[in-house]
Design a protein around this motif. Structure first.
Motif, PDB file in Angstrom:
ATOM      1  N   ILE A  85       0.859  -1.176   0.000  1.00 32.03           N
ATOM      2  CA  ILE A  85       0.000   0.000   0.000  1.00 32.03           C
ATOM      3  C   ILE A  85       0.904   1.238   0.000  1.00 32.03           C
ATOM      4  N   ILE A  86       0.576   2.209  -0.850  1.00 32.02           N
ATOM      5  CA  ILE A  86       1.321   3.465  -0.895  1.00 32.02           C
ATOM      6  C   ILE A  86       0.313   4.593  -0.729  1.00 32.02           C
ATOM      7  N   GLY A  87       0.586   5.498   0.211  1.00 26.80           N
ATOM      8  CA  GLY A  87      -0.318   6.621   0.435  1.00 26.80           C
ATOM      9  C   GLY A  87       0.326   7.686   1.291  1.00 26.80           C
ATOM     10  N   CYS A  88      -0.374   8.775   1.432  1.00 25.31           N
ATOM     11  CA  CYS A  88       0.096   9.899   2.244  1.00 25.31           C
ATOM     12  C   CYS A  88      -0.294   9.644   3.704  1.00 25.31           C
ATOM     13  N   LEU A  89       0.687   9.627   4.593  1.00 26.40           N
ATOM     14  CA  LEU A  89       0.445   9.343   6.006  1.00 26.40           C
ATOM     15  C   LEU A  89      -0.329  10.494   6.646  1.00 26.40           C
ATOM     16  N   SER A  90      -1.570  10.192   7.053  1.00 26.28           N
ATOM     17  CA  SER A  90      -2.412  11.213   7.678  1.00 26.28           C
ATOM     18  C   SER A  90      -2.358  11.154   9.190  1.00 26.28           C
ATOM     19  N   SER A  91      -2.293   9.930   9.750  1.00 23.33           N
ATOM     20  CA  SER A  91      -2.307   9.797  11.199  1.00 23.33           C
ATOM     21  C   SER A  91      -1.702   8.456  11.590  1.00 23.33           C
ATOM     22  N   ILE A  92      -1.218   8.413  12.828  1.00 21.52           N
ATOM     23  CA  ILE A  92      -0.661   7.177  13.385  1.00 21.52           C
ATOM     24  C   ILE A  92      -0.896   7.228  14.889  1.00 21.52           C
ATOM     25  N   ASP A  93      -1.132   6.074  15.511  1.00 17.19           N
ATOM     26  CA  ASP A  93      -1.326   6.059  16.957  1.00 17.19           C
ATOM     27  C   ASP A  93      -0.323   5.123  17.614  1.00 17.19           C
ATOM     28  N   THR A  94      -0.436   4.985  18.932  1.00 21.23           N
ATOM     29  CA  THR A  94       0.544   4.203  19.689  1.00 21.23           C
ATOM     30  C   THR A  94       0.442   2.713  19.414  1.00 21.23           C
ATOM     31  N   TYR A  95      -0.651   2.252  18.824  1.00 22.13           N
ATOM     32  CA  TYR A  95      -0.803   0.838  18.489  1.00 22.13           C
ATOM     33  C   TYR A  95      -0.258   0.512  17.108  1.00 22.13           C
ATOM     34  N   GLY A  96       0.199   1.510  16.394  1.00 18.90           N
ATOM     35  CA  GLY A  96       0.724   1.289  15.058  1.00 18.90           C
ATOM     36  C   GLY A  96      -0.336   1.355  13.982  1.00 18.90           C
ATOM     37  N   ASN A  97      -1.568   1.705  14.339  1.00 14.83           N
ATOM     38  CA  ASN A  97      -2.604   1.876  13.332  1.00 14.83           C
ATOM     39  C   ASN A  97      -2.241   3.074  12.470  1.00 14.83           C
ATOM     40  N   ILE A  98      -2.380   2.898  11.164  1.00 17.76           N
ATOM     41  CA  ILE A  98      -1.947   3.923  10.213  1.00 17.76           C
ATOM     42  C   ILE A  98      -3.133   4.342   9.361  1.00 17.76           C
ATOM     43  N   SER A 101      -4.096   8.584   3.182  1.00 13.38           N
ATOM     44  CA  SER A 101      -4.993   9.227   2.224  1.00 13.38           C
ATOM     45  C   SER A 101      -4.365   9.135   0.836  1.00 13.38           C
ATOM     46  N   ASN A 102      -5.190   9.289  -0.191  1.00  6.83           N
ATOM     47  CA  ASN A 102      -4.732   9.156  -1.587  1.00  6.83           C
ATOM     48  C   ASN A 102      -3.973   7.852  -1.776  1.00  6.83           C
ATOM     49  N   THR A 103      -4.548   6.773  -1.298  1.00  3.71           N
ATOM     50  CA  THR A 103      -3.873   5.486  -1.237  1.00  3.71           C
ATOM     51  C   THR A 103      -4.063   4.696  -2.523  1.00  3.71           C
ATOM     52  N   VAL A 104      -3.010   3.976  -2.904  1.00  3.26           N
ATOM     53  CA  VAL A 104      -3.083   3.022  -4.001  1.00  3.26           C
ATOM     54  C   VAL A 104      -2.518   1.695  -3.505  1.00  3.26           C
ATOM     55  N   GLU A 105      -3.085   0.617  -4.011  1.00  2.00           N
ATOM     56  CA  GLU A 105      -2.520  -0.709  -3.753  1.00  2.00           C
ATOM     57  C   GLU A 105      -1.692  -1.067  -4.970  1.00  2.00           C
ATOM     58  N   ARG A 106      -0.423  -1.353  -4.764  1.00  5.04           N
ATOM     59  CA  ARG A 106       0.478  -1.656  -5.871  1.00  5.04           C
ATOM     60  C   ARG A 106       0.591  -3.168  -6.031  1.00  5.04           C
ATOM     61  N   VAL A 107       0.313  -3.643  -7.240  1.00  5.32           N
ATOM     62  CA  VAL A 107       0.453  -5.068  -7.554  1.00  5.32           C
ATOM     63  C   VAL A 107       1.635  -5.232  -8.500  1.00  5.32           C
ATOM     64  N   PHE A 112       7.257  -5.484 -13.432  1.00  5.91           N
ATOM     65  CA  PHE A 112       6.352  -4.370 -13.671  1.00  5.91           C
ATOM     66  C   PHE A 112       5.350  -4.240 -12.532  1.00  5.91           C
ATOM     67  N   HIS A 113       4.681  -3.097 -12.496  1.00  6.36           N
ATOM     68  CA  HIS A 113       3.679  -2.870 -11.455  1.00  6.36           C
ATOM     69  C   HIS A 113       2.504  -2.065 -12.008  1.00  6.36           C
ATOM     70  N   ALA A 114       1.393  -2.132 -11.280  1.00  5.95           N
ATOM     71  CA  ALA A 114       0.215  -1.318 -11.571  1.00  5.95           C
ATOM     72  C   ALA A 114      -0.392  -0.890 -10.242  1.00  5.95           C
ATOM     73  N   ASP A 115      -1.096   0.220 -10.259  1.00 11.92           N
ATOM     74  CA  ASP A 115      -1.682   0.761  -9.038  1.00 11.92           C
ATOM     75  C   ASP A 115      -3.202   0.672  -9.099  1.00 11.92           C
ATOM     76  N   ILE A 116      -3.798   0.212  -7.992  1.00  9.22           N
ATOM     77  CA  ILE A 116      -5.248   0.171  -7.847  1.00  9.22           C
ATOM     78  C   ILE A 116      -5.621   1.271  -6.852  1.00  9.22           C
ATOM     79  N   PRO A 117      -6.396   2.286  -7.278  1.00  7.78           N
ATOM     80  CA  PRO A 117      -6.753   3.363  -6.339  1.00  7.78           C
ATOM     81  C   PRO A 117      -7.637   2.841  -5.214  1.00  7.78           C
ATOM     82  N   ARG A 118      -7.324   3.246  -3.975  1.00  2.45           N
ATOM     83  CA  ARG A 118      -8.082   2.808  -2.800  1.00  2.45           C
ATOM     84  C   ARG A 118      -8.642   3.966  -1.981  1.00  2.45           C
ATOM     85  N   GLY A 119      -8.169   5.185  -2.180  1.00  4.00           N
ATOM     86  CA  GLY A 119      -8.689   6.339  -1.439  1.00  4.00           C
ATOM     87  C   GLY A 119      -8.131   6.417  -0.032  1.00  4.00           C
ATOM     88  N   ILE A 120      -9.009   6.636   0.956  1.00  5.86           N
ATOM     89  CA  ILE A 120      -8.599   6.688   2.365  1.00  5.86           C
ATOM     90  C   ILE A 120      -8.534   5.257   2.873  1.00  5.86           C
TER      91      ILE A 120
END
Length: 190
Positions: A85-98, A101-107, A112-120
């Motif tokens: 997963i590639i995206g802009c880091l919006s928030s993180i907490d002490t449990y490591g939850n991330i 935003s503007n996220t893509v899943e890279r396959v 070669f690679h391609a990106d699947i848009p995932r959003g938030i």
């Protein structure tokens, strides 16, 4: 003690668990609120863009420290189920939850690679295998291919791996070598 009167002692008042203090009814003059904050220098430095305070860093797990400085920057997160997963880091907490935003899943397939848009995208901390800041400007644009093509290549690679594994198991069975994952329901044993 015949003539002595028996009086019970007066019940004692219980002390309150709560403590009360007098509130200053006069408001502080403007600009003095910041002076009443402990460690105000760290707060001022953090709002001016300098590094975060040591107190803030002590509340996070050691692996998350580098991500705190990557807020609002693109990061790559490799998950335990082998997704990327590639995206802009919006928030993180002490449990490591991330939160990204503007996220893509890279396959990936072959080189070669391609990106699947995932959003938030919210990633639970226990599913993160690896996370770090990534420089997207240095990517090789020739490696990006259309999604359908990359998914077809990925399926072909999966089928080739399964066929190779099936052949190895068949040759092992013919040689009299059984592995732990062999079962009687397999097509060669019926």
């Amino acid at each position: 003690m015949l003539g002595a009167s028996t009086t019970k002692p007066a019940p004692q008042k219980r002390s309150s668990v709560f403590t009360y203090r007098q509130v200053n009814p006069s408001p502080d003059p403007p600009g003095s609120v910041i002076n009443s904050i402990p460690n105000k220098d760290h707060l001022i430095n953090a709002t001016l863009g300098n590094s975060l305070s040591d107190d803030l860093h002590n509340n996070y797990m050691p692996g998350l420290l580098s991500l705190i400085d990557s807020l609002d920057r693109p990061i790559l997160v490799h998950l335990r189920d082998r997704r990327t997963i590639i995206g802009c880091l919006s928030s993180i907490d002490t449990y490591g939850n991330i939160l990204l935003s503007n996220t893509v899943e890279r396959v990936y397939a072959m080189d070669f690679h391609a990106d699947i848009p995932r959003g938030i995208y919210l990633v639970r901390g226990e599913n993160v295998a690896l996370a770090g800041e990534v420089d997207l400007s240095s990517e090789d644009k020739d490696k990006a291919k259309p999604l359908k093509q990359v998914l077809a290549w990925q399926e072909a690679e999966r089928l080739a791996r399964e066929e190779k594994k099936r052949r190895i198991r068949h040759m092992s069975y013919e040689a009299g070598i059984l592995s732990l994952d062999d079962t009687l329901e397999d097509e060669f044993y019926q």
